[in-house]
Design a protein around this motif. Structure first.
Motif, PDB file in Angstrom:
ATOM      1  N   PHE A  76       0.769  -1.158  -0.039  1.00  0.00           N
ATOM      2  CA  PHE A  76      -0.101   0.011   0.029  1.00  0.00           C
ATOM      3  C   PHE A  76       0.975   1.268   0.057  1.00  0.00           C
ATOM      4  N   SER A  77       2.161   1.182  -0.074  1.00  0.00           N
ATOM      5  CA  SER A  77       3.076   2.303  -0.195  1.00  0.00           C
ATOM      6  C   SER A  77       4.177   1.765  -0.832  1.00  0.00           C
ATOM      7  N   ALA A  78       4.969   2.878  -1.269  1.00  0.00           N
ATOM      8  CA  ALA A  78       6.335   2.720  -1.920  1.00  0.00           C
ATOM      9  C   ALA A  78       7.443   1.888  -0.903  1.00  0.00           C
ATOM     10  N   ALA A  79       7.465   2.347   0.197  1.00  0.00           N
ATOM     11  CA  ALA A  79       8.221   1.883   1.293  1.00  0.00           C
ATOM     12  C   ALA A  79       7.983   0.324   1.350  1.00  0.00           C
ATOM     13  N   GLU A  80       6.766  -0.008   1.519  1.00  0.00           N
ATOM     14  CA  GLU A  80       6.379  -1.505   1.713  1.00  0.00           C
ATOM     15  C   GLU A  80       6.702  -2.236   0.417  1.00  0.00           C
ATOM     16  N   ALA A  81       6.559  -1.649  -0.725  1.00  0.00           N
ATOM     17  CA  ALA A  81       6.702  -2.311  -2.032  1.00  0.00           C
ATOM     18  C   ALA A  81       8.258  -2.606  -2.151  1.00  0.00           C
ATOM     19  N   LYS A  82       9.138  -1.653  -1.767  1.00  0.00           N
ATOM     20  CA  LYS A  82      10.622  -1.966  -1.916  1.00  0.00           C
ATOM     21  C   LYS A  82      11.029  -2.932  -0.942  1.00  0.00           C
TER      22      LYS A  82
END
Length: 447
Positions: A32-38
């Motif tokens: 749900f966020s770029a940080a989580e995706a990375k």
């Protein structure tokens, strides 16, 4: 099975698309966020990545570029509601496999995914059955603790991870129906005692005359009806964790008995002269303010400090509004499993109703509502007709009460001032749903 990472900050839309892809035999992981995706890209391998162009904490094209730098062979699809040609060209020039404009239809999604995978020399796996896909998806539901994305949920998860490895006594405070026992189990499962017993006790259901026997056990013949020896909760939990729910319901006499057992870590079964050493961790929960109970003399202060070495707030569903669709999805999968159903998700109308409802019964009410709706649903999606009648009566009552209030415009403006013009918080303060607030803002021409 093709593994897809789906990056989308709109939780409701993300879960709906996830369900659709799972039903089409894809294995889907969400972020749900770029940080989580990375983090997920770093720790797992994917065959395809689908990301929203506009994320709350990052630019989708920049995120795609960073991912492609690490995994150049993995195709990335971009989704956006801003379908201008220049953006599409820029995205493809920066390495996007393709570009999808919102809103889009399911067949278009499948076509774009199919093309992206084939152009990357990967085979699309459409052999696995839908039931197998759903089984894999519902496997997540075996652990009842749902990791939310709201600030309240993040703080809760942080505290659980912090206190679990210790032997500190934990007091969980929160409204009824917020999942306090689930939190207690999560603490136990993340502790060194995870392979031992977790004993849950509802203090409110134990008559005070039988509490000593239930907690500490008894020997045969110790009182009328004691026809055999009985092991109490404390001995059953020896080496593990005991969870005392609604501890504020214990009588003053029972509180004294409990305090002695916690201080000495020894118990004596009713009618026995033999003391038994116990090694237990105690976790307690309450939906009342024990500090006030101490002031009133209803709860022993020494016991309060003994059980409250570390306290955790169990947030209400109102405090975890951003997690609503995550919990809804979790309970949908759980209900599918229990009822042997295969409902895909919720209609957009039902999702809107859920988001505007106040949920006074918190997670327990949400779970019951969804389980009933799954039972009644015959198609792929839960529709409005499957929701209980009282659901709409409560919603209607909230709206009606507000419309009859005096000096309505001034009340709204005062709420907006108190919340620094945060409309979501203002709606909570006014005890109305957001849709009603927006209608009122329009009516009174309030910006």
């Amino acid at each position: 099975m093709t593994k897809i990472l789906l990056i989308e900050d709109d939780v409701a839309f993300c879960k709906l698309l996830e369900k659709f892809l799972i039903k089409k035999s894809f294995e889907v992981t969400t972020a749900f966020s770029a940080a989580e995706a990375k983090s997920k890209v770093k720790n797992s391998e994917f065959d395809l990545i689908i990301t929203d162009l506009r994320l709350p904490d990052y630019d989708g094209i920049l995120l795609m570029t960073e991912i492609k730098a690490i995994h150049p062979a993995v195709p990335v699809l971009l989704m956006t509601g801003y379908s201008d040609v220049s953006t599409a060209v820029k995205a493809i020039k920066n390495g996007a496999a393709d570009y999808i404009s919102k809103p889009f239809n399911p067949e278009e999604v499948l076509l774009v995914i199919n093309n992206a995978l084939h152009s990357n020399s990967k085979e699309l796996n459409n052999v696995a059955s839908i039931s197998k896909s759903v089984k894999q998806a519902t496997k997540k539901a075996e652990n009842n603790f749902v990791q939310g994305i709201s600030k309240a949920s993040q703080k809760l998860a942080e505290y659980i991870q912090l206190v679990s490895p210790t032997n500190m006594s934990v007091l969980i405070i929160g409204e009824s129906g917020t999942g306090k026992e689930v939190i207690a189990k999560s603490i136990h499962e993340n502790s060194s005692r995870k392979n031992t017993n977790f004993i849950a006790v509802d203090c409110g259901s134990i008559p005070k005359e039988l509490a000593a026997s239930e907690f500490f056990g008894h020997v045969k013949g110790s009182f009328t009806g004691a026809i055999q020896d009985k092991i109490g909760f404390f001995e059953a939990a020896n080496g593990g964790t005991i969870f005392l729910d609604e501890i504020g319901n214990l009588s003053y006499e029972n509180q004294i008995q409990l305090l002695r057992a916690l201080q000495e870590r020894k118990i004596k079964p009713v009618g026995s002269n033999k003391e038994i050493n116990v090694d237990i961790r105690i976790i307690t929960a309450t939906n009342e303010d024990l500090r006030e109970a101490v002031k009133r003399g209803d709860f022993r202060e020494d016991l309060y400090h003994r059980i409250n070495e570390f306290s955790i707030h169990s947030p209400s569903l109102t405090e975890r509004n951003e997690d609503l669709m995550l919990f809804s999805d979790f309970f949908l999968e759980k209900s599918n499993q229990e009822l042997n159903k295969n409902v895909l998700g919720f209609s957009s109308e039902v999702m809107t109703i859920f988001q505007n409802y106040r949920w006074p019964g918190n997670l327990r009410e949400l779970q019951n509502c969804i389980k009933r709706a799954i039972l009644l649903t015959q198609g792929d999606f839960v529709e409005k007709a499957a929701l209980p009648a009282e659901f709409f009566q409560n919603e209607e009552k909230v709206t009606t009460d507000f419309s009859l209030s005096e000096n309505e415009k001034e009340t709204i403006m005062e709420a907006l001032n108190k919340t620094n013009n945060n409309k979501t918080e203002a709606a909570k303060l006014l005890k109305i749903n957001r849709k009603t607030l927006y209608n009122k803002l329009k009516l009174y021409n309030i910006n």
